[in-house]
Design a protein around this motif. Sequence first.
Motif, PDB file in Angstrom:
ATOM      1  N   PHE A  56       7.892  47.390 -39.223  1.00 41.09           N
ATOM      2  CA  PHE A  56       9.227  47.183 -38.959  1.00 41.09           C
ATOM      3  C   PHE A  56       9.403  48.314 -37.754  1.00 41.09           C
ATOM      4  N   LEU A  57      10.503  47.955 -36.950  1.00 41.58           N
ATOM      5  CA  LEU A  57      10.888  48.686 -36.088  1.00 41.58           C
ATOM      6  C   LEU A  57      11.815  49.698 -36.228  1.00 41.58           C
ATOM      7  N   LYS A  58      11.769  50.858 -35.718  1.00 42.28           N
ATOM      8  CA  LYS A  58      12.983  51.760 -36.156  1.00 42.28           C
ATOM      9  C   LYS A  58      13.766  52.025 -34.765  1.00 42.28           C
ATOM     10  N   LYS A  59      15.097  52.082 -34.782  1.00 46.27           N
ATOM     11  CA  LYS A  59      16.026  52.221 -33.468  1.00 46.27           C
ATOM     12  C   LYS A  59      17.022  53.138 -33.920  1.00 46.27           C
ATOM     13  N   LYS A  67       1.285  55.126 -28.521  1.00 43.10           N
ATOM     14  CA  LYS A  67       2.175  53.765 -28.678  1.00 43.10           C
ATOM     15  C   LYS A  67       1.303  52.801 -29.421  1.00 43.10           C
ATOM     16  N   CYS A  68       2.230  51.830 -29.947  1.00 46.30           N
ATOM     17  CA  CYS A  68       1.359  50.764 -30.583  1.00 46.30           C
ATOM     18  C   CYS A  68       2.050  49.594 -29.988  1.00 46.30           C
ATOM     19  N   ARG A 103       4.850  55.254 -31.417  1.00 43.99           N
ATOM     20  CA  ARG A 103       4.540  55.229 -32.694  1.00 43.99           C
ATOM     21  C   ARG A 103       5.319  55.660 -33.704  1.00 43.99           C
ATOM     22  N   ALA A 104       6.266  56.587 -33.322  1.00 43.48           N
ATOM     23  CA  ALA A 104       7.440  57.239 -34.351  1.00 43.48           C
ATOM     24  C   ALA A 104       8.147  56.127 -34.519  1.00 43.48           C
ATOM     25  N   ASN A 105       8.463  54.866 -33.762  1.00 37.78           N
ATOM     26  CA  ASN A 105       9.117  54.088 -33.903  1.00 37.78           C
ATOM     27  C   ASN A 105       8.617  52.626 -34.667  1.00 37.78           C
ATOM     28  N   VAL A 106       7.638  52.790 -34.993  1.00 33.42           N
ATOM     29  CA  VAL A 106       6.799  51.531 -35.508  1.00 33.42           C
ATOM     30  C   VAL A 106       6.725  52.037 -37.305  1.00 33.42           C
ATOM     31  N   VAL A 107       7.198  51.523 -38.227  1.00 35.06           N
ATOM     32  CA  VAL A 107       7.129  51.815 -39.578  1.00 35.06           C
ATOM     33  C   VAL A 107       6.278  50.591 -40.200  1.00 35.06           C
ATOM     34  N   THR A 108       5.136  51.140 -40.932  1.00 36.61           N
ATOM     35  CA  THR A 108       4.100  50.261 -41.587  1.00 36.61           C
ATOM     36  C   THR A 108       4.790  49.456 -42.866  1.00 36.61           C
ATOM     37  N   SER A 109       4.499  48.194 -43.077  1.00 33.51           N
ATOM     38  CA  SER A 109       4.948  47.719 -44.103  1.00 33.51           C
ATOM     39  C   SER A 109       4.058  48.105 -45.497  1.00 33.51           C
ATOM     40  N   PRO A 127       4.256  60.004 -42.071  1.00 35.12           N
ATOM     41  CA  PRO A 127       3.864  58.983 -41.342  1.00 35.12           C
ATOM     42  C   PRO A 127       3.026  59.338 -39.874  1.00 35.12           C
ATOM     43  N   GLU A 128       3.421  60.635 -39.500  1.00 36.22           N
ATOM     44  CA  GLU A 128       2.447  61.169 -38.087  1.00 36.22           C
ATOM     45  C   GLU A 128       1.107  61.414 -38.544  1.00 36.22           C
TER      46      GLU A 128
END
Length: 182
Positions: free
Chosen positions: A59-62, A83-84, A118-124, A173-174
């Motif tokens: 998912f993306l974080k905005k 970055k991812c 990377r901080a704006n990409v959330v794993t499912s 997450p980091e």
Amino acid sequence: TIEAGVQLALALWKEFRTIEAERLLTNLIATSRRVHGLGHDCTTFAISAMQRVQERRVFLKKDGEINEDEVYRAVRYTANEEKCVVQGPIPKVVYDPRSNRSDPSNDGVEERTFELERANVVTSKGTPVVCTGLQKATHFNGKIGDRRDYDEDTGRYAIHFEDGRLKPVKVKPENFRIVFDL
């Protein structure tokens, strides 16, 4: 049978045990190729299941908020891993094993590829990850596990390790990265 094994792998995947599912499918594909051949229905079924299981959904974080309405495919990290690279959005029927939708259309939304911090990409849930950069529990660094539940109070995710002798731990997450190739 091979088909029963594939069904078991998909059941594991639906329970967010992706690493187990992928390892099982790897063995089933090898066996089916050897016994039946590459073009056999059992082999193609196993390969199709593997493609689904290997997709790393995110998912993306905005603005600090996670948008769970759109799901993307994580492809890889950039060279410095800051970055991812992601693609999407992907249709719900593709990413949600519990979806009842049979139409894989993306409702007219065009899929695109781009890079995000990377901080704006959330794993499912169920995504295979590897722990890195842990300071207090360094013995978990390099260990692979499935990302499971989120603890809102601590801001950490439960990681269930492939090595069953290790108890699940909560990790920021980091301190974990997506494992793209098992």
